[in-house]
Design a protein around this motif. Structure first.
Motif: not given
Length: 193
Positions: A93-97, A132-137, A147-149
């Protein structure tokens, strides 16, 4: 901030004031009155916490759809997209937030949200596979900023009833805000399938 958040703040300061008055009464030797005041505070606290849990027991579980925002004060998060890719015994699952601020004047962040995770129909938890490239919540957001992560998950291919949840650890062992307690529910879920 809801009216129930304000109610908790007012009641907290009222309780602190009651404790100070009881301490002053006790220091002046008026023990009976101080104990009556503390007994009243204890009774009120039990009744209030009972109301919080009763409201929770009578409420329905919150299930959101993709695109629906989930907000905590002026900080919000929404699932923009969720793509399921079957890969033999697992499904990816690739989830865009989208994390955004509804605030108009102040920068803010959500310190209570650690990350997101998936659950299935049996409430088994699946944590994201971090690159490691995810934007933290808890990224600091300026007023109105968005912001999109993304997060990637790998789960067994035969699992159904997938939902996404925000991981918010409980600070206190009891619920204090009417309408925000998850004692009888698993929490707010965003249905992905």
């Amino acid at each position: 901030m809801t009216v129930f958040d304000l109610l908790v703040i007012v009641l907290f300061f009222a309780a602190i004031g009651t404790l100070i008055v009881a301490a002053v009464l006790a220091a002046r030797g008026r023990w009976a009155r101080a104990l009556r005041l503390l007994g009243g505070l204890a009774g009120f606290t039990v009744v209030y916490v009972g109301i919080v849990y009763a409201a929770t027991a009578l409420s329905k579980e919150v299930v959101l759809r993709i695109g629906d925002p989930q907000c905590s004060d002026d900080w919000c998060i929404a699932v923009e997209n969720a793509k399921r890719t079957p890969m033999n015994a697992v499904a990816r699952y690739d989830v865009t937030l989208r994390i955004f601020s509804r605030a108009r004047r102040v920068a803010q962040r959500e310190m209570g949200a650690r990350d997101v995770y998936l659950v299935d129909s049996q409430w088994r938890r699946y944590d994201p596979v971090h690159t490691g490239a995810e934007v933290p919540l808890n990224t600091l957001l300026q007023p109105g900023e968005s912001v999109i992560t993304s997060r990637r998950f790998e789960i067994p291919a035969d699992v159904r009833g997938i939902g996404l949840m925000v991981d918010r650890p409980s600070i206190l062992p009891i619920c204090l805000v009417i309408g925000e307690c998850e004692a009888f529910h698993k929490g707010t879920t965003v249905r992905l399938d």
